[in-house]
Design a protein around this motif. Structure first.
Motif, PDB file in Angstrom:
ATOM      1  N   ALA A 166      13.838 -21.890 -12.103  1.00 39.51           N
ATOM      2  CA  ALA A 166      13.015 -20.842 -12.704  1.00 39.51           C
ATOM      3  C   ALA A 166      11.795 -20.568 -11.824  1.00 39.51           C
ATOM      4  N   LEU A 167      11.203 -21.643 -11.311  1.00 39.21           N
ATOM      5  CA  LEU A 167      10.036 -21.469 -10.444  1.00 39.21           C
ATOM      6  C   LEU A 167      10.407 -20.721  -9.176  1.00 39.21           C
ATOM      7  N   LEU A 168      11.550 -21.066  -8.617  1.00 35.01           N
ATOM      8  CA  LEU A 168      11.986 -20.403  -7.386  1.00 35.01           C
ATOM      9  C   LEU A 168      12.215 -18.914  -7.635  1.00 35.01           C
ATOM     10  N   VAL A 169      12.918 -18.620  -8.740  1.00 36.81           N
ATOM     11  CA  VAL A 169      13.214 -17.221  -9.058  1.00 36.81           C
ATOM     12  C   VAL A 169      11.915 -16.446  -9.258  1.00 36.81           C
ATOM     13  N   SER A 170      10.992 -17.005 -10.048  1.00 39.00           N
ATOM     14  CA  SER A 170       9.752 -16.277 -10.304  1.00 39.00           C
ATOM     15  C   SER A 170       8.936 -16.196  -9.020  1.00 39.00           C
ATOM     16  N   GLY A 171       9.076 -17.212  -8.186  1.00 35.30           N
ATOM     17  CA  GLY A 171       8.373 -17.176  -6.902  1.00 35.30           C
ATOM     18  C   GLY A 171       8.857 -16.033  -6.045  1.00 35.30           C
ATOM     19  N   VAL A 172      10.160 -15.855  -5.993  1.00 36.75           N
ATOM     20  CA  VAL A 172      10.710 -14.757  -5.197  1.00 36.75           C
ATOM     21  C   VAL A 172      10.243 -13.422  -5.751  1.00 36.75           C
ATOM     22  N   ALA A 173      10.322 -13.281  -7.101  1.00 39.32           N
ATOM     23  CA  ALA A 173       9.900 -12.033  -7.722  1.00 39.32           C
ATOM     24  C   ALA A 173       8.424 -11.775  -7.410  1.00 39.32           C
ATOM     25  N   TRP A 174       7.644 -12.817  -7.430  1.00 40.81           N
ATOM     26  CA  TRP A 174       6.213 -12.683  -7.232  1.00 40.81           C
ATOM     27  C   TRP A 174       5.901 -12.266  -5.794  1.00 40.81           C
ATOM     28  N   SER A 175       6.693 -12.795  -4.872  1.00 41.60           N
ATOM     29  CA  SER A 175       6.358 -12.558  -3.478  1.00 41.60           C
ATOM     30  C   SER A 175       6.999 -11.284  -2.924  1.00 41.60           C
ATOM     31  N   GLN A 176       7.794 -10.603  -3.753  1.00 39.81           N
ATOM     32  CA  GLN A 176       8.468  -9.412  -3.251  1.00 39.81           C
ATOM     33  C   GLN A 176       7.517  -8.226  -3.248  1.00 39.81           C
ATOM     34  N   ASP A 177       7.254  -7.692  -2.065  1.00 42.16           N
ATOM     35  CA  ASP A 177       6.399  -6.513  -1.962  1.00 42.16           C
ATOM     36  C   ASP A 177       7.182  -5.272  -2.358  1.00 42.16           C
ATOM     37  N   LYS A 178       6.511  -4.389  -3.075  1.00 44.99           N
ATOM     38  CA  LYS A 178       7.142  -3.138  -3.501  1.00 44.99           C
ATOM     39  C   LYS A 178       6.363  -1.971  -2.897  1.00 44.99           C
ATOM     40  N   VAL A 179       7.090  -0.976  -2.420  1.00 45.42           N
ATOM     41  CA  VAL A 179       6.419   0.140  -1.756  1.00 45.42           C
ATOM     42  C   VAL A 179       7.230   1.419  -1.939  1.00 45.42           C
ATOM     43  N   VAL A 180       6.508   2.518  -2.152  1.00 48.12           N
ATOM     44  CA  VAL A 180       7.167   3.817  -2.249  1.00 48.12           C
ATOM     45  C   VAL A 180       6.763   4.670  -1.049  1.00 48.12           C
ATOM     46  N   TYR A 181       7.780   5.256  -0.409  1.00 49.09           N
ATOM     47  CA  TYR A 181       7.571   6.192   0.699  1.00 49.09           C
ATOM     48  C   TYR A 181       7.686   7.613   0.163  1.00 49.09           C
ATOM     49  N   HIS A 182       6.758   8.455   0.547  1.00 48.13           N
ATOM     50  CA  HIS A 182       6.693   9.840   0.060  1.00 48.13           C
ATOM     51  C   HIS A 182       7.075  10.794   1.194  1.00 48.13           C
ATOM     52  N   ILE A 183       8.221  11.463   1.031  1.00 48.62           N
ATOM     53  CA  ILE A 183       8.688  12.415   2.050  1.00 48.62           C
ATOM     54  C   ILE A 183       8.631  13.820   1.467  1.00 48.62           C
ATOM     55  N   SER A 184       7.813  14.686   2.042  1.00 45.57           N
ATOM     56  CA  SER A 184       7.739  16.053   1.514  1.00 45.57           C
ATOM     57  C   SER A 184       8.119  17.100   2.554  1.00 45.57           C
ATOM     58  N   GLU A 185       8.448  16.669   3.770  1.00 50.10           N
ATOM     59  CA  GLU A 185       8.926  17.599   4.803  1.00 50.10           C
ATOM     60  C   GLU A 185      10.007  16.905   5.623  1.00 50.10           C
ATOM     61  N   THR A 186      11.200  17.495   5.634  1.00 46.25           N
ATOM     62  CA  THR A 186      12.272  16.871   6.403  1.00 46.25           C
ATOM     63  C   THR A 186      11.976  16.927   7.895  1.00 46.25           C
ATOM     64  N   ASP A 187      11.557  18.113   8.387  1.00 48.51           N
ATOM     65  CA  ASP A 187      11.375  18.282   9.837  1.00 48.51           C
ATOM     66  C   ASP A 187      10.377  17.285  10.433  1.00 48.51           C
ATOM     67  N   SER A 188       9.201  17.178   9.824  1.00 52.57           N
ATOM     68  CA  SER A 188       8.158  16.375  10.452  1.00 52.57           C
ATOM     69  C   SER A 188       8.138  14.923   9.976  1.00 52.57           C
ATOM     70  N   GLN A 189       8.808  14.639   8.860  1.00 51.52           N
ATOM     71  CA  GLN A 189       8.653  13.312   8.292  1.00 51.52           C
ATOM     72  C   GLN A 189       9.916  12.467   8.171  1.00 51.52           C
ATOM     73  N   ALA A 190      11.076  13.106   7.997  1.00 55.11           N
ATOM     74  CA  ALA A 190      12.250  12.329   7.584  1.00 55.11           C
ATOM     75  C   ALA A 190      12.674  11.301   8.634  1.00 55.11           C
ATOM     76  N   LEU A 191      12.775  11.748   9.901  1.00 55.66           N
ATOM     77  CA  LEU A 191      13.264  10.843  10.928  1.00 55.66           C
ATOM     78  C   LEU A 191      12.296   9.668  11.124  1.00 55.66           C
ATOM     79  N   ALA A 192      11.012   9.998  11.248  1.00 57.79           N
ATOM     80  CA  ALA A 192      10.008   8.948  11.396  1.00 57.79           C
ATOM     81  C   ALA A 192       9.971   8.053  10.153  1.00 57.79           C
ATOM     82  N   GLY A 193      10.159   8.672   8.993  1.00 54.18           N
ATOM     83  CA  GLY A 193      10.135   7.906   7.744  1.00 54.18           C
ATOM     84  C   GLY A 193      11.276   6.900   7.671  1.00 54.18           C
TER      85      GLY A 193
END
Lengths: 137, 137, 137
Positions: free
Chosen positions: A12-39
């Protein structure tokens, strides 16, 4: 019996440890031409350095185009390859449904693994308020 | 009497519940040409999907121009219409005062309902640290 | 003796108060041409308004160029001046090492005070999850 309990506690400690240490991030793409490839490159580099990161890509406006069936980047290469590689590593790609309505696009236009969210900007907000970091490539 | 107390408690819970569930988000506009029109549309779509969201738009640098009296978008339409519609739905528009100083602009140039903040970037920071999500359209 | 303890407690409270009230923010620069000059100005204005702010600038992709020895902005002025002024005020500049590898750049190309981070996007994420606000100039 005691041994089993100890094992359960450690698990249980290991599982909660993994959940705790998992970074979450959202990438915002609003232009395919200038952002998608680099994104997409950034997301791949992100996972290469931090393989357990939980990554959601939210696509809005002209940023949804790279998720369409047959979409190509400015060098003429298919977006399908890098997108499906990232899907295989657990990345989620979410298309803004307001964009579909405003641009009169149907879901059939998009790759099968694309997901949908009623409003891209509301989704960007809610994910941040749930503890996701935000990156605009 | 007991009934009244119960009523008061329920009201208080409802009020705090609304406050708790209200998403807060700051939009960062730093270029009128490339960002303002898309930004205003995003804010409107945001409120259409989540009408209780508390939205602040912070305008910095060339991003303040769409809040000037008589400002027009690239299609020649007045910004006044969409801006005042959003003001009516509770959106706040804040102009960076350092920008005013650096560009030698007076407050008289701006629409009456614009608000002012000493530094746009400090404001963006403080709002995020107070629990606002961040979106750069 | 009691007096000394009281003094120590007051000091500790003051120190923790300062730490508590210090705003932290990360600036994300991914294009030197369109972002670096405006970004450096924003950071300077930020510190002029909030001198205790803790600011980290993370440079990724084409955004690392302004940190190279001898780099000039589009007006032909050296980046070195404004960068070293900000270094003197406690700003940290961190270069993405994945970018160095992909673009085959060596550390010798960069100013001495530049710092390095294994992945710019992972760093942007981790700083936000540690309580930093995010600004993309």
């Amino acid at each position: 019996m005691k041994c089993f309990r100890l094992f359960a506690v450690v698990c249980a400690l290991l599982v909660s440890g993994v959940a705790w240490s998992q970074d979450k991030v959202v990438y915002h793409i609003s232009e395919t031409d200038s952002q998608a490839l680099a994104g997409l490159r950034s997301v791949r580099n992100h996972l290469d350095t931090d393989p357990t990161a939980k990554i959601v890509v939210v696509a809005i406006g002209n940023g949804v185009d790279f998720l369409m069936e047959g979409a190509k980047d400015k060098n003429g290469s298919d977006f399908a390859g890098p997108v499906s590689a990232l899907l295989g590593r657990g990345v989620r790609f979410e298309v803004c449904e307001i964009t579909l309505k405003l641009r009169d696009l149907q879901r059939e236009k998009f790759i099968l693994d694309a997901e949908y969210t009623p409003s891209g900007v509301v989704r960007l907000t809610k994910l941040q308020l749930q503890g996701y970091a935000y990156i605009r490539p």
